[in-house]
Design a protein around this motif. Structure first.
Motif, short mmCIF file in Angstrom:
data_model
loop_
_atom_site.label_atom_id
_atom_site.label_comp_id
_atom_site.label_asym_id
_atom_site.label_seq_id
_atom_site.Cartn_x
_atom_site.Cartn_y
_atom_site.Cartn_z
N TRP A 398 3.66 -9.44 -21.70
CA TRP A 398 4.07 -8.82 -20.44
C TRP A 398 3.58 -9.62 -19.23
CZ3 TRP A 398 7.07 -4.83 -18.75
CH2 TRP A 398 6.88 -4.40 -17.45
N VAL A 399 4.42 -9.72 -18.21
CA VAL A 399 4.02 -10.29 -16.93
C VAL A 399 4.41 -9.30 -15.83
CG1 VAL A 399 6.19 -11.59 -16.71
CG2 VAL A 399 4.20 -12.28 -15.38
N ASN A 400 3.48 -9.05 -14.92
CA ASN A 400 3.76 -8.11 -13.83
C ASN A 400 4.84 -8.65 -12.91
OD1 ASN A 400 1.95 -6.06 -14.49
ND2 ASN A 400 0.28 -6.96 -13.32
N PRO A 401 5.74 -7.78 -12.43
CA PRO A 401 6.77 -8.22 -11.48
C PRO A 401 6.20 -8.32 -10.07
CG PRO A 401 7.02 -5.88 -11.92
CD PRO A 401 5.89 -6.36 -12.81
N HIS A 402 7.05 -8.67 -9.11
CA HIS A 402 6.58 -8.85 -7.74
C HIS A 402 6.54 -7.53 -6.97
CE1 HIS A 402 11.00 -9.10 -7.48
NE2 HIS A 402 10.85 -8.55 -6.30
N TYR A 417 12.98 -6.26 -13.61
CA TYR A 417 12.68 -6.13 -15.03
C TYR A 417 13.98 -6.14 -15.81
CZ TYR A 417 14.08 -1.29 -14.14
OH TYR A 417 14.79 -0.18 -13.76
N THR A 418 13.86 -6.25 -17.12
CA THR A 418 15.03 -6.11 -17.99
C THR A 418 14.73 -5.00 -19.00
OG1 THR A 418 14.20 -7.78 -19.55
CG2 THR A 418 15.66 -8.54 -17.76
N GLN A 445 6.54 -15.02 -22.19
CA GLN A 445 6.39 -13.96 -21.20
C GLN A 445 7.72 -13.27 -20.93
OE1 GLN A 445 4.36 -15.80 -17.78
NE2 GLN A 445 2.85 -14.17 -18.03
N GLY A 446 7.60 -12.03 -20.49
CA GLY A 446 8.78 -11.31 -20.05
C GLY A 446 8.37 -9.98 -19.42
N THR A 447 9.21 -9.50 -18.53
CA THR A 447 9.03 -8.16 -17.96
C THR A 447 10.10 -7.30 -18.60
OG1 THR A 447 8.26 -9.21 -15.92
CG2 THR A 447 8.72 -6.86 -15.83
N LYS A 448 9.93 -7.07 -19.90
CA LYS A 448 10.92 -6.35 -20.69
C LYS A 448 10.38 -4.97 -21.01
CE LYS A 448 12.42 -10.65 -22.99
NZ LYS A 448 13.83 -10.68 -22.56
N CYS A 573 3.99 -3.58 -1.19
CA CYS A 573 3.75 -4.64 -2.16
C CYS A 573 3.60 -5.99 -1.49
CB CYS A 573 4.91 -4.70 -3.17
SG CYS A 573 4.97 -3.27 -4.26
N LYS A 574 2.69 -6.77 -2.03
CA LYS A 574 2.57 -8.16 -1.67
C LYS A 574 2.82 -8.99 -2.92
CE LYS A 574 -0.69 -7.60 2.14
NZ LYS A 574 -2.00 -8.02 2.73
N VAL A 575 3.45 -10.12 -2.77
CA VAL A 575 3.81 -10.94 -3.92
C VAL A 575 2.55 -11.43 -4.61
CG1 VAL A 575 5.02 -13.00 -4.70
CG2 VAL A 575 5.96 -11.63 -2.84
N PRO A 576 2.38 -11.19 -5.93
CA PRO A 576 1.18 -11.65 -6.64
C PRO A 576 1.18 -13.16 -6.79
CG PRO A 576 2.75 -10.75 -8.19
CD PRO A 576 3.32 -10.49 -6.81
N LEU A 577 0.05 -13.68 -7.25
CA LEU A 577 -0.05 -15.11 -7.52
C LEU A 577 1.03 -15.55 -8.51
CD1 LEU A 577 -3.91 -15.50 -7.90
CD2 LEU A 577 -2.50 -16.21 -5.96
N LYS A 578 1.49 -16.76 -8.34
CA LYS A 578 2.50 -17.29 -9.25
C LYS A 578 1.99 -17.24 -10.69
CE LYS A 578 5.27 -21.44 -10.10
NZ LYS A 578 5.51 -22.83 -9.70
N SER A 579 2.89 -16.88 -11.61
CA SER A 579 2.49 -16.77 -13.02
C SER A 579 1.87 -18.08 -13.49
CB SER A 579 3.71 -16.44 -13.88
OG SER A 579 3.38 -16.53 -15.24
#
Length: 593
Positions: A398-402, A417-418, A445-448, A573-579
Motif C-alpha cells: 500500500w502507498v498513501n494517496p495525496h 485510488y483504484t 506498490q499500489g493504492t488498491k 490535505c498537503k501533498v506528502p513526500l514523493k514515494s
C-alpha cells in the motif's frame, strides 16, 4: 370542525415526535467532552532526556471513560511541529468514518497550530479499548486507554470488582522517533527497534537508571480488581504475568469472553484485555512484568530483551524488607507453545445477554497473503542491488494517496485510488516453504482497495508466507468493525477440509487478531457499517512497509444505512513526500531478467 380536528391531529403528531426525539436521545446515551492538547515535553528515561509529543503533558495520555452507547467529543489541539491524526481503536463509529482517524485514509493530518474535533460514537462496545495517533509512528508516545462501562442500569456479566486499574504497555525509544523513522523510510533501511518497554510510562526496576521508578498499585487482601490491559507497543507481542497470582481473563477488544483461568497472557499490539485478579496472597509486594514474545526465526536475536515491571503492593504490609518477587510463570521470549496455548483458549461469552451472530451464508470470500517482500528502489541509499524491504497483502504494498480516500470516495474524485485489490493472491505456491523461486519475493506498490456492497457476508482467510524467511505473527486490525475468528491453523489453508473445523458457535469477536507464524487465520463479518475502513498489520514496521489496504462499504438503501454527512470542517490535505519506491514497470523489467 374539520379545522379543529386537523389542529388537534397536528398537535398530537408534534407531541409524539417530541417524545420520540427524547426517547432517541435517551437511547443514544450521554455526551462527554475532552480537550487533547498535543505538544512536546521533556521526559527522562534510561539515563537520558528527550523531547517527545504527548497529549496533555502525560505519557500515556488521559483515560476516556464512558458508558456503553455514549458519545465523546474530543477536541484535538495540535501544538506540535508536524501533522497528527487520532484513531479510536476498536470503536466502530457507525456510519461515521469521518472521525475514525487514519492518516490519508479517512482524513488528512491536523496541521500544527490547528485543531479538529472528533465525534467518537460508541455502540455495542463494552470493556477496554484505546486511542492512539495514526500518522507515521507518532502513536509510540500519543496514546491512552478508553474505558467503556456497562450501560447505566446494567452491570458486568461477572461479580462487580472492588476496583479497576488501567495498565498501558508501550515501547520506549531513546532517539527522536520522527527523525529516526523519516530517515529510515527515505533511505530504505531498517526501521527503529525499541530500547525498552514501559508500564504506564515507566520501564521499571530492571532497566538502566530506572530502579525505584516502577508504578505501584495498592490492593487490599481479599478484594478483586479488574485490570484493563492495553498493548500500545509498536512492534512486539508480549507476555504478561503477576508474581504468585493467577487471574481470570474476562474480556478482549471491547467484548466479553468465556472466563480463562491462567497465570499469564500473551497480548498483541492493538489488543486490549480485561482480567480479574484477586488479592489472595501473603501481605507483601509482587512484580507484574512483561517481556517480548518473538515469533521471528530463532536465528533473529536482535529484538528488545528488556523486562518491564510494575509492583502490586498489599496495604497493611508493615515493613516490606525484601524486594518484590518476580513472576516465575512469565514465559520466555521464544515460547511459541505458550503463546499458542493462550490464544487458542479464547472464546466469545455467547450468552443470552451477549449473543454471537456468526454469518453463515458467505457472499464474498477472499484469501489474502501477508508477506515480507523486497521492492525496487533505485534512489534508496541502503538497498542491496536496488532492493529494499517491503511488506504486502496479496503482493500489493500500500502507498498513501495525496488526499484521503474518504474524501475522494465521498466527493467522487478520480485518480486517488483504484478498486482492484485482488480477492486472491496473484499466484499460489508453497507459502510456508523454506526455499522459493527467484524474484517471487518482489512486490509492487499500489493504492488498491476492495469495494463491498452493504450487508455482504465476508470471509477472509489471511495466509502467512515465509518469504525472506520472514514469517511471524501478524496482528491484523480492521477499522469500523469487529469480526469473528472462526478458524486458525498452521501450514497452507485447505479450503475443503479446514472449514469443517471452523468454530461457528462461540468464536472470539475481536478487532485485532494474529495471523500465526507459518499459518493462517479465517475471519467473518457482515459489511453493515458503510464507509471507508482501513485494515492493516498492527506491527508498525509492517504497516510502514505496506501491509495494509482499505475496504469501501457502500451505502444501503436508506438514510440509516448510509454514511453520515461530513462535519463542517475537515483538516486540509498537503501533498506528502514523493514515494520512495518505484512502480510495477520496474518490477516487470527486473523479473524478466
Amino acid at each position: 370542525m374539520v379545522k379543529m380536528l386537523l389542529k388537534y391531529t397536528m398537535l398530537e403528531i408534534l407531541g409524539i415526535t417530541l417524545l420520540a426525539g427524547q426517547f432517541f436521545c435517551m437511547v443514544q446515551g450521554d455526551s462527554h467532552y475532552y480537550d487533547f492538547v498535543l505538544r512536546e515535553k521533556n521526559f527522562t528515561r534510561l539515563c537520558s532526556t528527550k523531547s517527545m509529543l504527548v497529549v496533555n503533558d502525560s505519557f500515556p495520555g488521559p483515560v476516556i471513560r464512558v458508558h456503553k452507547g455514549d458519545t465523546a467529543f474530543v477536541n484535538v489541539h495540535n501544538q506540535g511541529y508536524y501533522g497528527v491524526t487520532i484513531h479510536w481503536h476498536g470503536v466502530k463509529q457507525p456510519r461515521n468514518p469521518w472521525s475514525d482517524g487514519p492518516e490519508y485514509i479517512t482524513q488528512c493530518p491536523i496541521q500544527p497550530g490547528t485543531n479538529f474535533t472528533y465525534e467518537v460514537i460508541f455502540s455495542d462496545e463494552e470493556g477496554t479499548l484505546w486511542w492512539h495517533a495514526h500518522s507515521d509512528w507518532t502513536r509510540a508516545t500519543v496514546h491512552g486507554a478508553i474505558v467503556v462501562l456497562p450501560a447505566i442500569g446494567s452491570t458486568y456479566p461477572f461479580p462487580e470488582p472492588d476496583g479497576d486499574e488501567v495498565v498501558v504497555l508501550a515501547a520506549w525509544y531513546k532517539g527522536n522517533m520522527k527523525e529516526l523513522v523519516d530517515e529510515a523510510m527515505f533511505a530504505g533501511s531498517d526501521l527503529p527497534h525499541s530500547d525498552a518497554y514501559t508500564i504506564n510510562g515507566e520501564p521499571g526496576d530492571f532497566c538502566d537508571c530506572s530502579n525505584g521508578t516502577a508504578n505501584r498499585w495498592i490492593v487490599d487482601y481479599g478484594k478483586t480488581y479488574l485490570f484493563r490491559i492495553v498493548n500500545g507497543v509498536m512492534n512486539a507481542e508480549v507476555f504478561f504475568a503477576v508474581a504468585q497470582h493467577n487471574f481470570t481473563v474476562v474480556g478482549m477488544d471491547g467484548h466479553y469472553i468465556k472466563p480463562i483461568a491462567t497465570d499469564y497472557i500473551m497480548i498483541s499490539p492493538g489488543q486490549t484485555m480485561d482480567i480479574l485478579l484477586t488479592a489472595n496472597q501473603s501481605l507483601g509486594s509482587y512484580y507484574m512484568a512483561a517481556r517480548q514474545f518473538s515469533s521471528e526465526d530463532v536465528s533473529v536475536t536482535g529484538f528488545d530483551h528488556a523486562n518491564v515491571t510494575a509492583i502490586l503492593e498489599y496495604r497493611g504490609n508493615p515493613t516490606s524488607p525484601s524486594p518484590p518477587s518476580f513472576p516465575s510463570t512469565l514465559p520466555m521470549y521464544l515460547d511459541f507453545y505458550a503463546a499458542l496455548k493462550f490464544t487458542k483458549s479464547i472464546r466469545s461469552l455467547a450468552s443470552q445477554d451477549y449473543p454471537v451472530n456468526v454469518p453463515l451464508n458467505i457472499t464474498t470470500r477472499m484469501v489474502v497473503t501477508a508477506s515480507m517482500n523486497t521492492m525496487i528502489c533505485t534512489s534508496c541509499s541502503e538497498g542491496v542491488d536496488n532492493d529494499i524491504l517491503a511488506s504486502s497483502l496479496n503482493n500489493i504494498s500500500w502507498v498513501n494517496p495525496h488526499t484521503d480516500v474518504l474524501q475522494a470516495y465521498y466527493r467522487n474524485i478520480s485518480g486517488v485510488y483504484t478498486t482492484d485489490f485482488p480477492d486472491f493472491p496473484p499466484s499460489f505456491f508453497n507459502f510456508t516453504a523454506d526455499e522459493f523461486p527467484d524474484n517471487i519475493d518482489l512486490t509492487v506498490q499500489g493504492t488498491k482497495l476492495k469495494v463491498l456492497n452493504y450487508n455482504e457476508s465476508v470471509e477472509i482467510v489471511f495466509q502467512g508466507t515465509n518469504l525472506l524467511k520472514g514469517s511471524v505473527n501478524h496482528p491484523m486490525h480492521l477499522h469500523g468493525y469487529s469480526f469473528y475468528v472462526v478458524g486458525t491453523g498452521f501450514g497452507i489453508f485447505n479450503n475443503k477440509t479446514d472449514p469443517e473445523e471452523f468454530n461457528l458457535v462461540d468464536p472470539p469477536e475481536v478487532t485485532t487478531f494474529g495471523v500465526p507464524k507459518i499459518g493462517w487465520v479465517a475471519i467473518r463479518f457482515v459489511a453493515k457499517n458503510p464507509g471507508v475502513w482501513f485494515w492493516h498489520c498492527h506491527l508498525d514496521r509492517h504497516l510502514s512497509w505496506g501491509m495494509n489496504t482499505v475496504f469501501i462499504v457502500k451505502n444501503g438503501g436508506t438514510v440509516e444505512t448510509s454514511i453520515r454527512q461530513p462535519p463542517a470542517y475537515m483538516p486540509s490535505c498537503k501533498v506528502p513526500l514523493k514515494s520512495w519506491l518505484k512502480n510495477e514497470d520496474v518490477l516487470d523489467e527486473r523479473a524478466s531478467k
